[in-house]
Scaffold this motif. Sequence first.
Motif, PDB file in Angstrom:
ATOM      1  N   VAL A  31       0.864  -1.179   0.000  1.00  0.00           N
ATOM      2  CA  VAL A  31       0.000   0.000   0.000  1.00  0.00           C
ATOM      3  C   VAL A  31       0.904   1.233   0.000  1.00  0.00           C
ATOM      4  O   VAL A  31       1.641   1.466   0.946  1.00  0.00           O
ATOM      5  N   LEU A  32       0.859   2.001  -1.109  1.00  0.00           N
ATOM      6  CA  LEU A  32       1.746   3.160  -1.210  1.00  0.00           C
ATOM      7  C   LEU A  32       1.110   4.392  -0.582  1.00  0.00           C
ATOM      8  O   LEU A  32       1.788   5.278  -0.094  1.00  0.00           O
ATOM      9  N   TYR A  33      -0.248   4.401  -0.614  1.00  0.00           N
ATOM     10  CA  TYR A  33      -0.973   5.564  -0.110  1.00  0.00           C
ATOM     11  C   TYR A  33      -2.419   5.154   0.105  1.00  0.00           C
ATOM     12  O   TYR A  33      -2.959   4.357  -0.644  1.00  0.00           O
ATOM     13  N   SER A  34      -3.057   5.693   1.134  1.00  0.00           N
ATOM     14  CA  SER A  34      -4.468   5.372   1.352  1.00  0.00           C
ATOM     15  C   SER A  34      -5.161   6.517   2.067  1.00  0.00           C
ATOM     16  O   SER A  34      -4.643   7.038   3.055  1.00  0.00           O
ATOM     17  N   ASP A  35      -6.292   6.960   1.530  1.00  0.00           N
ATOM     18  CA  ASP A  35      -7.135   7.922   2.247  1.00  0.00           C
ATOM     19  C   ASP A  35      -8.590   7.529   2.030  1.00  0.00           C
ATOM     20  O   ASP A  35      -8.870   6.429   1.537  1.00  0.00           O
ATOM     21  N   ALA A  36      -9.550   8.393   2.394  1.00  0.00           N
ATOM     22  CA  ALA A  36     -10.967   8.044   2.328  1.00  0.00           C
ATOM     23  C   ALA A  36     -11.443   7.840   0.892  1.00  0.00           C
ATOM     24  O   ALA A  36     -12.480   7.234   0.652  1.00  0.00           O
ATOM     25  N   GLU A  37     -10.717   8.369  -0.076  1.00  0.00           N
ATOM     26  CA  GLU A  37     -11.155   8.272  -1.469  1.00  0.00           C
ATOM     27  C   GLU A  37     -10.489   7.152  -2.255  1.00  0.00           C
ATOM     28  O   GLU A  37     -11.082   6.562  -3.149  1.00  0.00           O
ATOM     29  N   LYS A  38      -9.236   6.890  -1.932  1.00  0.00           N
ATOM     30  CA  LYS A  38      -8.548   5.879  -2.747  1.00  0.00           C
ATOM     31  C   LYS A  38      -7.358   5.262  -2.016  1.00  0.00           C
ATOM     32  O   LYS A  38      -6.860   5.813  -1.021  1.00  0.00           O
ATOM     33  N   THR A  39      -6.997   4.111  -2.546  1.00  0.00           N
ATOM     34  CA  THR A  39      -5.802   3.433  -2.047  1.00  0.00           C
ATOM     35  C   THR A  39      -4.890   3.189  -3.243  1.00  0.00           C
ATOM     36  O   THR A  39      -5.346   2.712  -4.283  1.00  0.00           O
ATOM     37  N   VAL A  40      -3.648   3.557  -3.103  1.00  0.00           N
ATOM     38  CA  VAL A  40      -2.685   3.355  -4.187  1.00  0.00           C
ATOM     39  C   VAL A  40      -1.816   2.150  -3.829  1.00  0.00           C
ATOM     40  O   VAL A  40      -1.257   2.067  -2.744  1.00  0.00           O
ATOM     41  N   LEU A  41      -1.790   1.207  -4.781  1.00  0.00           N
ATOM     42  CA  LEU A  41      -1.129  -0.078  -4.551  1.00  0.00           C
ATOM     43  C   LEU A  41       0.037  -0.273  -5.494  1.00  0.00           C
ATOM     44  O   LEU A  41       0.071   0.306  -6.579  1.00  0.00           O
ATOM     45  N   ARG A  42       0.938  -1.130  -5.114  1.00  0.00           N
ATOM     46  CA  ARG A  42       1.873  -1.651  -6.110  1.00  0.00           C
ATOM     47  C   ARG A  42       1.694  -3.155  -6.133  1.00  0.00           C
ATOM     48  O   ARG A  42       1.360  -3.766  -5.110  1.00  0.00           O
ATOM     49  N   ASN A  43       1.884  -3.774  -7.300  1.00  0.00           N
ATOM     50  CA  ASN A  43       1.748  -5.230  -7.368  1.00  0.00           C
ATOM     51  C   ASN A  43       3.127  -5.879  -7.248  1.00  0.00           C
ATOM     52  O   ASN A  43       4.133  -5.197  -7.020  1.00  0.00           O
ATOM     53  N   TYR A  44       3.179  -7.200  -7.395  1.00  0.00           N
ATOM     54  CA  TYR A  44       4.452  -7.923  -7.180  1.00  0.00           C
ATOM     55  C   TYR A  44       5.519  -7.536  -8.192  1.00  0.00           C
ATOM     56  O   TYR A  44       6.705  -7.715  -7.945  1.00  0.00           O
ATOM     57  N   GLU A  45       5.069  -6.995  -9.345  1.00  0.00           N
ATOM     58  CA  GLU A  45       6.047  -6.570 -10.368  1.00  0.00           C
ATOM     59  C   GLU A  45       6.507  -5.138 -10.152  1.00  0.00           C
ATOM     60  O   GLU A  45       7.328  -4.632 -10.915  1.00  0.00           O
TER      61      GLU A  45
END
Length: 387
Positions: A352-366
């Motif tokens: 999880v790179l970033y998370s707030d009430a509107e969105k969560t920014v993810l990175r995958n295994y790659e």
Amino acid sequence: MHTNLKAFESHTPGCWPDVDAAQWNDWRWQLKNRIHSLKQLEDLMELTPQERAGTLLSGSKLALAITPHFFNLIDRNDPACPIRRQVIPRLEETHISPQEMADPCGEDGDMVAPGLVHRYPDRVLLLVTDRCASYCRYCTRSRVVSGAGEQELHIDFEAAFRYLEAHTEVRDVLISGGDPLLLSDDRLEGILSRLRSIEHIELVRIGSRVPIFLPQRVTPELCAMLKKYHPLWMSVHVNHPRELTQETREALGRLSDAGIPLGNQSVLLNGVNDNLETMKALVHKLIMCRVRPYYLYQLDLILGSSHLQVPVSKGIEIIEGLRGHTSGYAVPQYVIDAPGGGGKVPINPDYVLYSDAEKTVLRNYEGRTFEYPEKENDQAKCGCCRQ
Ligand SMILES: *Cc1c(COP(=O)(O)O)cnc(C)c1O
């Protein structure tokens, strides 16, 4: 002996060419013929000076014992052999670092009756013996197991059973030690049937390294007894793919066929399994044995263990190298049993790179980045849109 990490080999009879199959397959013969002295070791292999000095001192700390089955897995020509690092004492065990403790997980503080540790809300740890088939040099309970004299611990479990009867919140009992599968079938059955007489206990689990150190102990009779006490689960302890031999695979198969779900607990150990290639081969072989990798433990801060310690960053790197890259069932949860009695804490790579009430920014295994939006609601809307 530079073996294929993936192969299920048999090393029988190895250093015991004169022993017939009936004896070899008799777990009592294996126990009686364990290697437990410097002389026995040196008759079979050349020790390094560190191993020789460590073995001389082992009696006062944690007894030396290696079953013939497990001894045969050692590469006697390789001083860095990952099997020998686990069971042959070393001089480094006498180097005590300031952060190390006799009871690193603070179990004694949560001991509610002799042998009974109650730390988590709904489950307990019941220590039923102080003996193992072989002794891991990094044993988290070296303060209580083995003893130089190898005397059997005669705990009176009555107080533990009475505690469990009174504590209806306990629904899961983990039987460990020492190794519970070193008890006779009758003694173990006595404990299991007593636990099963307590209605609120739903799950009974056994923690054992016997299928790895002493696969001969997993007899059809033992399996037939265990299956009477379902749901019964078992955690075994394998650290290196070479420990999964033909005999061990068959013993694990007998347990699985008795309906016992199997998990594995590994310890991350310097020079044993602290690289992705070894760990990947291990988890794949476990899956082939119908064993689900359960936990990968960061080494507890046991007295005299720093030569086996691996940085936490390395553990995270290994998990990152598994997650997404191979079957999810093959990826264990990496944990640190928090020093001083905090219990197991999961350690994960950050996805999880970033998370707030509107969105969560993810990175995958790659390493690619993705965004997951929350569903819209009034509070999440900005002031201007609400008007
Ligand atoms: C590990 C442990 C358990 C079981 O924990 P799980 O995460 O459920 O496997 C229970 N009690 C103690 C004291 C333990 O160390």
